[in-house]
Design an enzyme around this catalytic site. Structure first.
Site, PDB file in Angstrom:
ATOM      1  CD  GLU A 125      -8.503  -4.344  -5.670  1.00  0.00           C
ATOM      2  OE1 GLU A 125      -7.920  -3.892  -4.670  1.00  0.00           O
ATOM      3  OE2 GLU A 125      -8.483  -5.526  -5.993  1.00  0.00           O
ATOM      4  N   GLY A 265     -12.851  -3.319   4.067  1.00  0.00           N
ATOM      5  CA  GLY A 265     -11.949  -3.191   5.201  1.00  0.00           C
ATOM      6  C   GLY A 265     -10.862  -2.145   4.995  1.00  0.00           C
ATOM      7  CB  ALA A 266      -7.878  -1.680   4.600  1.00  0.00           C
ATOM      8  CG  MET A 267      -7.570   0.331  -1.887  1.00  0.00           C
ATOM      9  SD  MET A 267      -7.879  -1.245  -2.758  1.00  0.00           S
ATOM     10  CE  MET A 267      -6.536  -1.196  -3.944  1.00  0.00           C
ATOM     11  CD  GLU A 302      -5.555  -3.909   2.854  1.00  0.00           C
ATOM     12  OE1 GLU A 302      -5.193  -3.851   1.664  1.00  0.00           O
ATOM     13  OE2 GLU A 302      -6.547  -4.561   3.230  1.00  0.00           O
ATOM     14  CG  HIS A 305      -2.499  -6.516  -0.995  1.00  0.00           C
ATOM     15  ND1 HIS A 305      -2.584  -7.600  -1.845  1.00  0.00           N
ATOM     16  CD2 HIS A 305      -3.727  -6.399  -0.416  1.00  0.00           C
ATOM     17  CE1 HIS A 305      -3.816  -8.114  -1.772  1.00  0.00           C
ATOM     18  NE2 HIS A 305      -4.525  -7.413  -0.903  1.00  0.00           N
TER      19      HIS A 305
HETATM   20  N1  B3K Z   1      -7.935  -5.072  -2.457  1.00  0.00           N
HETATM   21  C1  B3K Z   1      -8.943  -4.486  -1.610  1.00  0.00           C
HETATM   22  C2  B3K Z   1     -10.320  -4.872  -1.986  1.00  0.00           C
HETATM   23  C3  B3K Z   1     -10.953  -3.992  -2.984  1.00  0.00           C
HETATM   24  C4  B3K Z   1     -12.408  -4.345  -3.130  1.00  0.00           C
HETATM   25  C5  B3K Z   1     -13.037  -3.673  -4.279  1.00  0.00           C
HETATM   26  N2  B3K Z   1     -14.458  -3.945  -4.344  1.00  0.00           N
HETATM   27  C6  B3K Z   1      -8.728  -4.830  -0.181  1.00  0.00           C
HETATM   28  C7  B3K Z   1      -7.888  -6.000   0.091  1.00  0.00           C
HETATM   29  O1  B3K Z   1      -8.206  -7.115  -0.239  1.00  0.00           O
HETATM   30  O2  B3K Z   1      -6.848  -5.825   0.640  1.00  0.00           O
HETATM   31 ZN    ZN Z   2      -6.358  -7.968  -0.186  1.00  0.00          ZN
END
Ligand code: B3K
Ligand code: ZN
Length: 889
Positions: A125, A265-267, A302, A305
């Site tokens: 991402e 932070g995390a993905m 996360e 999500h």
């Molecule tokens: N969705 C990712 C963020 C990705 C950032 C890319 N530059 C983390 C988060 O918001 O959970």
């Molecule tokens: Zn997020």
């Protein structure tokens, strides 16, 4: 301007893809120097598409081979250039074979496939998948993935990807393989793989529907003593989403992997979340209470999500807040529910609002201001902002405030019923909220389309004969880049009226349906016009209004409270947020007066007015009916950056002097109270990160930091003693910070001891750098010296942030040194980072974006620094976008 290579992308230009991708099969031959990737796509023409050209994106990848339906294409059969591979005259259905070669070891951007400490990781991402293979790398193209990983068995014993492990085995030749299949459709940005020498803590966890899920937390060897809190947080997150939103884990296996080199932070990759070690690893020796709380929040974020982002994703990147704003809201609610108590919830709310005000309000007032749903971008990675995340969360929170918890839940249920498995827009979310509750939320759309922080001005009129109290609210919103004029927002304003006895007066709103709100202490008014008057009846005594309770909307509230009224609200308001707020207003008022009276003079100004504030602080400090965590927040003065945001012209030195001098006065006048509070809030029992214990430590350490303002032998001794005897990192690092910001004789020795004690713990070494980056005595020369320390490197984002960012963003008085040395340093570091990691460089670039707000003398030194960066050869579009916008607006 390099408009040729960095075009602006506009939301209104969205067109559906010409081809959908149904399945993706990938084979990786993992090698750090050269990894080969074979990808087979089955594509099908989109009846709503406009062409029969298949458009694939690719960046820093070598195209080795391309076949359509098994036939190799000659170079004349397709076009390659500008990051695109375009294949015209495609059949309606086809199988597309793409072979690419990539160099993970050379990849310092940490996007796509890269190597960290010898292991492979991915970050896709927003647009990293195109650094692995050519693909329609856009979130509305969702497909099912099957992934074969092959690698040396000794070096990479663990091979992970999304979904379920289908098969694994040996390949002879010292290599092995693993085949993974993700049963769910997903966009390419959720793809992930991890390969390396890792170990895991795992547990079976019973889901509400009776299934058992396998939960794993993967880390490098030697870190298994730091995974329990992440595992607990994951289990709590799964339970919470079941209970609060009826959302279940949809996989049999859920993995978290920690990596030391990570941009953010995390993905939330499907089933394989990849985390910055900072948000996984914890034990009392290395992690603070704040670290524990952050880990819980990020693990939750996360995990949440999985539904808000993965099951329902974004149609295009302009809709980013659809998943991010909503998921931040969910993680905030999760953390609040985990604390449980009303006071604890209020503290969480206060902390969240503090972040919003400190970071998002300035963004909304600067050259990068953009709506929650932006209209354009040059580099999407620049739009993972506090506006999209934190203001986005406030926008989601306002639905809940307007519709009630149950109404909000109905909206969520309808959202999933309608859109599960789809890529949708913020409008779809709003429609679900409106339709599920039979409400017209048309005007609410402006929260998504208009940038800038609205101002709500309140005026009141009490009629002691008619017993009516009139509240007139008017709203306005300042212009932002590309948005000169704004239309009124739909603003929920929660209000209460506090009577002279300190209790809420039962509310009787004129014209309101009685059964709804009759007699309540707080009601939510809906401000939809530019100006509106609300009348309350049966108000027999003149009240003090408590406005915007629990911070019911992300606005700046203007109301002329007297100092006495603020002190009264600070002592009595039934809304804990507004109790805190009253104290902050009172303190800001004093601090701003101090700062402006001392501006440029080099003295700390007039402190005559502090008696009232001192009294209010005295009361709060000694009010043991208040939770320690709340007292800590109430006794913390508004930060320098928050104060800066309230001034027309920022003089960082004046603000710094004002704040330090008020802290010294409060330290001096309340010395005995601080000391008593310090001793009354010890936590001798074994360490636990729970909110109550953390609150006690927080208050105690706040007391210590005030006492150290006195900079006398007694304070030094207290800090030294705490440092020497600390049984956890919270107390240790707080004591070290107190020492470092004083003239204590033992401070150099303590710094050295700390480093030696923790040099093998990267996350603690980050704290060591950070603490020094932010220390009052650290000037540019000192930072340069720290950069020569063997443990320093720009290549690791955490390390770069720990020193450079903490200095440029967290040490305003030194960074803004009148000679401009801080700006020259900033330019140097932005340029150096740009060559390594554009995303991190662009974040740092933002430290100077609000340069026009500073004194003319400072501006004159900032501009050349910005121009120097803008002139740099091979500037990434990430950094270019930031400095261009800063110089233009
Ligand atoms: N969705 C990712 C963020 C990705 C950032 C890319 N530059 C983390 C988060 O918001 O959970
Ligand atoms: Zn997020």
């Amino acid at each position: 301007m390099r408009t040729d290579t960095s075009p602006t992308i506009y939301r209104h230009d969205y067109v559906p893809p010409a081809y959908w991708v149904e399945t993706v099969e990938m084979g990786f031959d993992l090698d750090p120097a050269l990894t080969r990737v074979a990808t087979r796509l089955t594509v099908r023409r989109n009846p709503e598409g406009r062409t029969n050209t298949l458009v694939l994106c690719g960046e820093s990848v070598e195209l080795v081979q391309l076949q359509i339906n098994g036939k190799r294409l000659a170079s004349g059969d397709y076009q390659l250039g500008n990051g695109l591979l375009q294949i015209p005259n495609m059949p309606d259905q086809a199988s597309v074979d793409i072979e690419t070669a990539i160099q993970p070891e050379q990849n310092t951007s940490l996007m796509g496939l890269y190597v960290s400490n010898g292991n492979f990781f991915t970050q896709c991402e927003a647009e990293g998948f195109r650094k692995i293979t050519y693909f329609p790398d856009r979130p509305d193209v969702m497909a099912k993935y099957k992934v074969m990983l092959r690698a040396d068995k000794k070096k990479y014993p663990v091979l992970l990807s999304n979904g379920n492990l289908i098969e694994e085995g040996d390949l002879g030749d010292g290599r092995h393989y693993a085949l993974w299949e993700d049963p769910f459709n997903k966009p390419s940005y959720l793809f992930a793989l991890v390969a390396g020498n890792l170990v895991c803590q795992e547990e079976k966890f019973r889901l509400e529907d009776g299934r058992d899920a396998l939960l794993q937390v993967w880390v490098e060897e030697g870190n298994l003593d730091k995974t329990q809190h992440a595992m607990d947080s994951l289990k709590n997150s799964i339970r919470w989403d079941e209970e609060r939103f009826g959302l279940e884990l949809d996989l049999d296996r859920f993995m978290i992997v920690a990596v030391g080199d990570f941009n953010m932070g995390a993905m939330e990759n499907k089933g394989l979340n990849i985390f910055n070690t900072k948000f996984v690893l914890a034990n009392p020796r290395i992690a603070t209470d704040t670290d524990y709380a952050n880990i819980e929040a990020v693990v939750g974020h996360e995990y949440f999500h999985n539904w808000t982002g993965n099951r329902v994703t974004c149609r295009d990147w302009f809709q980013l807040s659809l998943k991010e704003g909503l998921t931040v809201f969910r993680d905030q609610e999760f953390s609040a529910d985990m604390i449980g108590t009303a006071s604890g919830r209020a503290c969480k709310r206060i902390e969240d609002v503090r972040v919003l005000r400190q970071a998002q309000f300035p963004e909304d007032a600067g050259p990068m201001a953009h709506p929650v749903r932006p209209d354009s971008y040059v580099e999407i990675n620049n739009f993972y902002t506090v506006t999209v995340y934190e203001k986005g969360s406030e926008v989601v929170r306002m639905y809940q405030t307007l519709l009630g918890r149950e109404g909000f839940r109905r909206g969520m249920d309808l959202y999933f019923a309608r859109h599960d498995g789809q890529a949708v827009t913020c409008d779809d979310f709003r429609a679900a909220m409106a339709d599920a509750n039979d409400r017209d939320l048309t005007q609410f759309e402006r929260w998504y389309s208009q940038a800038g922080t609205p101002r709500v001005k309140a005026e009141t009129r009490y009629d002691s004969e008619a017993h009516t109290f009139e509240l007139t609210l008017s709203q306005s919103c300042p212009p932002t880049p590309d948005q000169e004029r704004k239309l009124p927002f739909h603003i929920p304003v929660a209000v209460g009226l506090v009577g002279p006895n300190g209790h809420d007066i039962p509310l009787h709103l004129d014209g309101a349906p009685q059964e709804n709100i009759h007699g309540q202490g707080t009601i939510v008014l809906e401000l939809t016009q530019a100006r509106q008057t609300f009348r309350f009846n049966r108000v027999t005594e003149k009240p003090i209004p408590s406005l915007l309770r629990d911070f019911s909307a992300p606005v700046i509230l203007e109301f002329e409270y007297s100092d006495d009224e603020l002190a009264f609200l600070m002592a009595h308001d039934s809304d804990p947020f507004n109790r805190w707020e009253a104290g902050q207003r009172l303190a800001s008022r004093h601090l701003l007066a101090l700062a402006t009276s001392s501006q440029g003079s080099g003295t700390s100004g007039d402190t005559a007015d502090e008696a009232g504030l001192g009294q209010a602080f005295h009361k709060t400090l000694n009010d043991t009916s208040l939770e320690p965590a709340f007292r800590e927040l109430a006794l913390t003065l508004p930060s320098e950056s928050l104060l800066a945001d309230q001034l027309e012209v920022i003089d960082p030195q004046a603000i710094h002097r004002a704040r330090v001098s008020l802290r010294k006065v409060l330290a001096e006048n309340l010395r005995e109270d601080w000391l008593a509070t310090y001793h009354a809030n010890q936590t001798p029992e074994p360490y636990s990160p729970d909110a109550r214990s953390a609150g006690r430590r927080g208050l105690k350490n706040t007391a210590l930091s005030y006492l150290c303002e006195l900079d006398d032998a007694a304070a030094h001794e207290l800090a030294q003693e705490q440092y020497d005897n600390a049984g956890n990192m919270t107390d240790r690092v707080a004591a070290l910070a107190a020492l470092v910001n004083s003239s204590a004789p033992g401070k150099a020795a303590a710094l050295e001891h700390f480093y030696t004690e923790f040099e093998r713990e990267a996350l603690v070494v980050d704290k060591w750098f950070m603490l020094q980056g932010m220390a009052r005595a650290t000037d540019v020369a000192a930072v340069r010296k720290l950069m020569r320390h063997p443990a320093f490197t720009l290549k690791n984002p955490n390390r770069a942030r720990s020193l450079i960012f903490s200095f440029c963003n967290g040490n305003p008085a030194q960074f803004h040194a009148p000679d401009g040395s801080g700006y020259a340093f900033w330019a140097e570091q932005v340029i150096a980072l740009n060559a390594i990691n554009p995303q991190v460089a662009a974040r740092l670039a933002r430290s100077l974006e609000r340069w026009r707000k500073y004194t003319p003398e400072l501006q004159a030194k900032m501009r050349p620094a910005l121009e120097q960066v803008a002139r740099t050869k091979k500037l990434s579009k990430d950094v270019l976008e930031i400095v261009t916008k800063a110089l233009e607006n």
